[in-house]
Design a protein around this motif. Structure first.
Motif, PDB file in Angstrom:
ATOM      1  N   PHE A 152     -68.958  24.261 -79.196  1.00 25.59           N
ATOM      2  CA  PHE A 152     -68.051  24.059 -80.311  1.00 25.59           C
ATOM      3  C   PHE A 152     -66.622  24.097 -79.796  1.00 25.59           C
ATOM      4  O   PHE A 152     -66.124  25.134 -79.343  1.00 25.59           O
ATOM      5  CB  PHE A 152     -68.225  25.089 -81.427  1.00 25.59           C
ATOM      6  N   ARG A 167     -65.208  29.629 -90.343  1.00 28.40           N
ATOM      7  CA  ARG A 167     -63.885  29.054 -90.123  1.00 28.40           C
ATOM      8  C   ARG A 167     -62.830  29.797 -90.936  1.00 28.40           C
ATOM      9  O   ARG A 167     -61.727  30.060 -90.454  1.00 28.40           O
ATOM     10  CB  ARG A 167     -63.858  27.569 -90.467  1.00 28.40           C
ATOM     11  N   PHE A 212     -68.577  18.759 -73.134  1.00 31.57           N
ATOM     12  CA  PHE A 212     -68.068  17.414 -73.423  1.00 31.57           C
ATOM     13  C   PHE A 212     -66.577  17.295 -73.171  1.00 31.57           C
ATOM     14  O   PHE A 212     -65.867  18.277 -73.020  1.00 31.57           O
ATOM     15  CB  PHE A 212     -68.374  17.017 -74.871  1.00 31.57           C
ATOM     16  N   ARG A 225     -68.376  21.065 -90.997  1.00 28.27           N
ATOM     17  CA  ARG A 225     -68.059  21.378 -92.402  1.00 28.27           C
ATOM     18  C   ARG A 225     -69.168  21.131 -93.404  1.00 28.27           C
ATOM     19  O   ARG A 225     -69.097  21.614 -94.521  1.00 28.27           O
ATOM     20  CB  ARG A 225     -66.813  20.593 -92.822  1.00 28.27           C
ATOM     21  N   ILE A 240     -62.190  17.471 -78.566  1.00 27.12           N
ATOM     22  CA  ILE A 240     -61.688  16.704 -77.426  1.00 27.12           C
ATOM     23  C   ILE A 240     -60.172  16.888 -77.253  1.00 27.12           C
ATOM     24  O   ILE A 240     -59.649  16.684 -76.164  1.00 27.12           O
ATOM     25  CB  ILE A 240     -62.022  15.195 -77.536  1.00 27.12           C
ATOM     26  N   LEU A 241     -59.480  17.265 -78.320  1.00 21.34           N
ATOM     27  CA  LEU A 241     -58.005  17.305 -78.267  1.00 21.34           C
ATOM     28  C   LEU A 241     -57.451  18.594 -77.665  1.00 21.34           C
ATOM     29  O   LEU A 241     -56.227  18.760 -77.561  1.00 21.34           O
ATOM     30  CB  LEU A 241     -57.436  17.060 -79.661  1.00 21.34           C
ATOM     31  N   ILE A 276     -74.439  21.998 -78.659  1.00 22.31           N
ATOM     32  CA  ILE A 276     -73.216  21.429 -78.086  1.00 22.31           C
ATOM     33  C   ILE A 276     -72.083  22.414 -78.302  1.00 22.31           C
ATOM     34  O   ILE A 276     -71.929  22.977 -79.393  1.00 22.31           O
ATOM     35  CB  ILE A 276     -72.886  20.022 -78.648  1.00 22.31           C
ATOM     36  N   ARG A 323     -71.615  16.435 -83.819  1.00 17.53           N
ATOM     37  CA  ARG A 323     -70.920  17.268 -84.819  1.00 17.53           C
ATOM     38  C   ARG A 323     -71.882  18.156 -85.617  1.00 17.53           C
ATOM     39  O   ARG A 323     -71.646  18.423 -86.798  1.00 17.53           O
ATOM     40  CB  ARG A 323     -70.130  16.392 -85.820  1.00 17.53           C
ATOM     41  N   GLN A 324     -72.969  18.581 -84.946  1.00 14.97           N
ATOM     42  CA  GLN A 324     -73.982  19.349 -85.697  1.00 14.97           C
ATOM     43  C   GLN A 324     -73.453  20.672 -86.238  1.00 14.97           C
ATOM     44  O   GLN A 324     -73.977  21.199 -87.219  1.00 14.97           O
ATOM     45  CB  GLN A 324     -75.252  19.545 -84.867  1.00 14.97           C
ATOM     46  N   HIS A 342     -72.994   8.329 -84.794  1.00 17.48           N
ATOM     47  CA  HIS A 342     -71.677   8.965 -84.739  1.00 17.48           C
ATOM     48  C   HIS A 342     -71.835  10.328 -85.402  1.00 17.48           C
ATOM     49  O   HIS A 342     -72.943  10.689 -85.809  1.00 17.48           O
ATOM     50  CB  HIS A 342     -70.629   8.090 -85.444  1.00 17.48           C
ATOM     51  N   GLY A 384     -56.282  15.212 -90.765  1.00 18.93           N
ATOM     52  CA  GLY A 384     -56.776  15.149 -89.396  1.00 18.93           C
ATOM     53  C   GLY A 384     -55.759  15.661 -88.395  1.00 18.93           C
ATOM     54  O   GLY A 384     -54.745  16.252 -88.763  1.00 18.93           O
ATOM     55  N   SER A 419     -64.691   7.443 -78.236  1.00 22.40           N
ATOM     56  CA  SER A 419     -64.823   7.070 -79.651  1.00 22.40           C
ATOM     57  C   SER A 419     -64.100   5.778 -79.990  1.00 22.40           C
ATOM     58  O   SER A 419     -64.486   5.083 -80.928  1.00 22.40           O
ATOM     59  CB  SER A 419     -64.289   8.191 -80.529  1.00 22.40           C
ATOM     60  N   TRP A 420     -63.035   5.468 -79.239  1.00 24.08           N
ATOM     61  CA  TRP A 420     -62.227   4.287 -79.615  1.00 24.08           C
ATOM     62  C   TRP A 420     -62.242   3.170 -78.577  1.00 24.08           C
ATOM     63  O   TRP A 420     -61.446   2.235 -78.669  1.00 24.08           O
ATOM     64  CB  TRP A 420     -60.785   4.725 -79.939  1.00 24.08           C
ATOM     65  N   TYR A 443     -70.674  27.450 -91.683  1.00 25.48           N
ATOM     66  CA  TYR A 443     -69.542  27.052 -90.840  1.00 25.48           C
ATOM     67  C   TYR A 443     -68.224  27.278 -91.586  1.00 25.48           C
ATOM     68  O   TYR A 443     -67.278  27.861 -91.052  1.00 25.48           O
ATOM     69  CB  TYR A 443     -69.664  25.576 -90.426  1.00 25.48           C
ATOM     70  N   SER A 481     -54.485  10.409 -85.462  1.00 31.75           N
ATOM     71  CA  SER A 481     -55.485   9.361 -85.693  1.00 31.75           C
ATOM     72  C   SER A 481     -54.771   8.054 -86.034  1.00 31.75           C
ATOM     73  O   SER A 481     -53.642   8.069 -86.510  1.00 31.75           O
ATOM     74  CB  SER A 481     -56.395   9.753 -86.857  1.00 31.75           C
TER      75      SER A 481
HETATM   76  C1  LIG Z   1     -62.302  11.682 -82.004  1.00 32.78           C
HETATM   77  C2  LIG Z   1     -62.830  13.099 -81.827  1.00 32.78           C
HETATM   78  C3  LIG Z   1     -62.172  14.299 -82.215  1.00 32.78           C
HETATM   79  N1  LIG Z   1     -62.999  15.345 -81.872  1.00 32.78           N
HETATM   80  C4  LIG Z   1     -64.150  14.868 -81.290  1.00 32.78           C
HETATM   81  C5  LIG Z   1     -64.036  13.471 -81.218  1.00 32.78           C
HETATM   82  C6  LIG Z   1     -65.033  12.550 -80.554  1.00 32.78           C
HETATM   83  C7  LIG Z   1     -66.230  12.333 -81.377  1.00 32.78           C
HETATM   84  C8  LIG Z   1     -66.017  11.439 -82.538  1.00 32.78           C
HETATM   85  O1  LIG Z   1     -65.757  10.256 -82.322  1.00 32.78           O
HETATM   86  O2  LIG Z   1     -66.209  11.939 -83.657  1.00 32.78           O
HETATM   87  C9  LIG Z   1     -65.277  15.630 -80.728  1.00 32.78           C
HETATM   88  C10 LIG Z   1     -65.725  16.863 -81.392  1.00 32.78           C
HETATM   89  N2  LIG Z   1     -65.150  17.558 -82.412  1.00 32.78           N
HETATM   90  C11 LIG Z   1     -65.895  18.646 -82.717  1.00 32.78           C
HETATM   91  C12 LIG Z   1     -66.977  18.709 -81.813  1.00 32.78           C
HETATM   92  C13 LIG Z   1     -67.915  19.896 -81.780  1.00 32.78           C
HETATM   93  C14 LIG Z   1     -69.216  19.783 -81.256  1.00 32.78           C
HETATM   94  C15 LIG Z   1     -70.246  19.098 -82.141  1.00 32.78           C
HETATM   95  O3  LIG Z   1     -70.865  19.805 -82.963  1.00 32.78           O
HETATM   96  O4  LIG Z   1     -70.503  17.890 -81.958  1.00 32.78           O
HETATM   97  C16 LIG Z   1     -66.898  17.570 -80.996  1.00 32.78           C
HETATM   98  C17 LIG Z   1     -67.836  17.102 -79.899  1.00 32.78           C
HETATM   99  C18 LIG Z   1     -65.626  19.636 -83.765  1.00 32.78           C
HETATM  100  C19 LIG Z   1     -64.672  19.322 -84.826  1.00 32.78           C
HETATM  101  N3  LIG Z   1     -63.451  18.705 -84.710  1.00 32.78           N
HETATM  102  C20 LIG Z   1     -62.834  18.671 -85.912  1.00 32.78           C
HETATM  103  C21 LIG Z   1     -63.676  19.302 -86.876  1.00 32.78           C
HETATM  104  C22 LIG Z   1     -63.335  19.530 -88.321  1.00 32.78           C
HETATM  105  C23 LIG Z   1     -62.359  20.650 -88.346  1.00 32.78           C
HETATM  106  C24 LIG Z   1     -62.436  21.497 -89.577  1.00 32.78           C
HETATM  107  O5  LIG Z   1     -63.211  22.474 -89.560  1.00 32.78           O
HETATM  108  O6  LIG Z   1     -61.715  21.196 -90.521  1.00 32.78           O
HETATM  109  C25 LIG Z   1     -64.820  19.713 -86.192  1.00 32.78           C
HETATM  110  C26 LIG Z   1     -65.990  20.474 -86.755  1.00 32.78           C
HETATM  111  C27 LIG Z   1     -61.459  18.148 -86.141  1.00 32.78           C
HETATM  112  C28 LIG Z   1     -61.166  16.809 -85.575  1.00 32.78           C
HETATM  113  N4  LIG Z   1     -61.151  16.485 -84.258  1.00 32.78           N
HETATM  114  C29 LIG Z   1     -60.875  15.146 -84.104  1.00 32.78           C
HETATM  115  C30 LIG Z   1     -60.676  14.597 -85.386  1.00 32.78           C
HETATM  116  C31 LIG Z   1     -60.364  13.124 -85.650  1.00 32.78           C
HETATM  117  C32 LIG Z   1     -60.828  15.651 -86.291  1.00 32.78           C
HETATM  118  C33 LIG Z   1     -60.631  15.632 -87.757  1.00 32.78           C
HETATM  119  C34 LIG Z   1     -61.683  14.764 -88.347  1.00 32.78           C
HETATM  120  C35 LIG Z   1     -62.101  15.220 -89.673  1.00 32.78           C
HETATM  121  O7  LIG Z   1     -61.248  15.749 -90.441  1.00 32.78           O
HETATM  122  O8  LIG Z   1     -63.295  15.053 -89.933  1.00 32.78           O
HETATM  123  C36 LIG Z   1     -60.818  14.445 -82.827  1.00 32.78           C
END
Ligand SMILES: Cc1c2[nH]c(c1CCC(=O)O)Cc1[nH]c(c(CCC(=O)O)c1C)Cc1[nH]c(c(CCC(=O)O)c1C)Cc1[nH]c(c(C)c1CCC(=O)O)C2
Length: 354
Positions: free
Chosen positions: A75, A40, A144, A31, A78-79, A73, A27-28, A327, A96, A209-210, A36, A160
């Motif tokens: 941007f 956004r 990914f 937010r 997974i969804l 990685i 998640r480098q 994580h 979420g 993740s789960w 970023y 979630s």
């Molecule tokens: C479970 C999962 C998700 N997404 C992801 C996972 C697996 C990794 C993990 O276990 O964390 C993977 C993911 N999500 C995101 C990336 C980008 C690449 C990276 O920099 O790693 C990656 C690899 C961006 C993101 N994906 C999301 C954001 C935040 C969105 C925003 O800008 O508000 C980002 C930067 C949104 C997201 N997407 C998901 C959730 C649960 C959320 C909301 C979580 C939260 O509110 O923090 C599902």
């Protein structure tokens, strides 16, 4: 495509000698970075950001402009896959991800679409190729996917979950329906990763993740079995170079031996597993990625540096370690603390590679 200038990440994943331990952060791009949040808001919302190749590229590169990271990685999220299968992904502020439709029956399964990589998911491949050309060989690009099990948790729960009650009820009372869903996901996700590799991804990571929420046998049958199938179906070479695969099951420390037999080149570890133990158990087969508790970044830069030193010593000398958090980095982290983390790895790790 230009020559790769920094390949220590790919080399460490393949256990080839390196000059220092490579480092990146899950998640480098996110937010915790003010730039970023700015991009956004320009995009409107998170999904629009993912779907705009130029803006997705911009945020992918933001952390690389701040820190001496060894990988980028893609941007995205997974969804995107369940969204493209027709479930209607949306994000509710502060809550979420959510889906308009869930998958809880045979009938729901029959309505699922099989997305095409050059149609519904084309925007992801466009982002990959845009980022590759913009990176211009600075560092490798990681593609990914979510694991079938992890994607299924969101598809069955509708978002979630803390207790996974709908998907676990399904697992125990309608296992055939769940197996059918996981099987469809495994096929789609295999195509998805292969399309990312074709578009230019130089390594891929499977985010499970789960998986750690499952019992021992359930993990092997409902999560790992499908990840094995994906890995067996991947194109493992691009432009004459091996494309390493990283398997990350959060909470998967007890299954490392089984995971090491998946065909993955590296296993991602969270902070509950010791790198010394993990290396003893599976270090002859796979590289290891991890595993600092992301909450260490809330401590002072000095404390962060101590923790980096401790983890480097815990892995010990030689290649086969990619430094990462256990994580994703959290949104309230001070960007300077993330910088202190990356710099500590850069400065402290060369002595482990002499
Ligand atoms: C479970 C999962 C998700 N997404 C992801 C996972 C697996 C990794 C993990 O276990 O964390 C993977 C993911 N999500 C995101 C990336 C980008 C690449 C990276 O920099 O790693 C990656 C690899 C961006 C993101 N994906 C999301 C954001 C935040 C969105 C925003 O800008 O508000 C980002 C930067 C949104 C997201 N997407 C998901 C959730 C649960 C959320 C909301 C979580 C939260 O509110 O923090 C599902």
């Amino acid at each position: 495509m230009s020559e790769l200038q920094n390949d220590r990440f790919l080399k460490a994943l393949l256990k080839e000698p390196v000059d220092r331990t490579p480092v990146w952060m899950m998640r480098q791009a996110g937010r915790y970075l003010p730039e970023y949040r700015e991009t956004r808001s320009q995009a409107g919302d998170f999904l629009s950001l993912c779907k705009n190749a130029d803006l997705a590229c911009e945020v992918t590169l933001q952390p690389l402009d701040r820190y001496p990271l060894d990988a980028a990685i893609l941007f995205s999220d997974i969804l995107t896959v369940p969204d493209a299968m027709g479930l209607g992904l949306y994000f509710e502020a502060g809550e979420g991800p959510k889906f308009k439709h869930t998958v809880r029956s045979e009938q729901d399964l029959s309505r699922l679409q099989t997305p095409k990589m050059d149609d519904e998911l084309k925007y992801v491949m466009n982002a990959v190729s845009t980022i590759r050309s913009e990176l211009n060989g600075r560092v490798p690009l990681i593609g990914f996917t979510g694991s079938p099990w992890t994607l299924a948790t969101y598809m069955v729960e509708g978002g979630s979950s803390k207790d996974f009650r709908h998907i676990k009820a399904m697992m125990y009372s309608q296992p055939d329906v769940l197996h059918e869903l996981l099987s469809r996901l495994a096929d789609t996700v295999t195509d998805y990763l292969n399309a990312q590799i074709d578009a230019g991804a130089q390594a891929v990571q499977i985010f499970d993740s789960w998986g750690g929420a499952l019992g021992h046998q359930a993990y092997l049958d409902f999560s790992l079995a499908y990840m094995n199938r994906i890995i067996a179906g991947l194109k493992r070479e691009h432009d004459g170079r091996k494309v390493p695969v990283i398997l990350f099951t959060k909470g998967g420390g007890q299954w490392l031996e089984a995971m090491a037999d998946s065909g993955a080149d590296a296993l991602g570890l969270d902070w509950t597993t010791s790198l010394t133990d993990a290396r003893q158990r599976v270090g002859d087969k796979v590289a290891l990625q991890g595993n600092m508790d992301p909450c260490v970044l809330y401590a002072s830069p000095d404390r962060i540096r101590d923790e980096v030193e401790r983890i480097l010593a815990e892995y010990g000398s030689g290649t086969g370690h990619v430094f990462n958090l256990g994580h994703g980095i959290q949104q309230f982290v001070d960007p300077d603390h993330a910088g202190a983390f990356v710099e500590a790895v850069v400065e402290l790790s060369p002595k482990y590679h002499r």
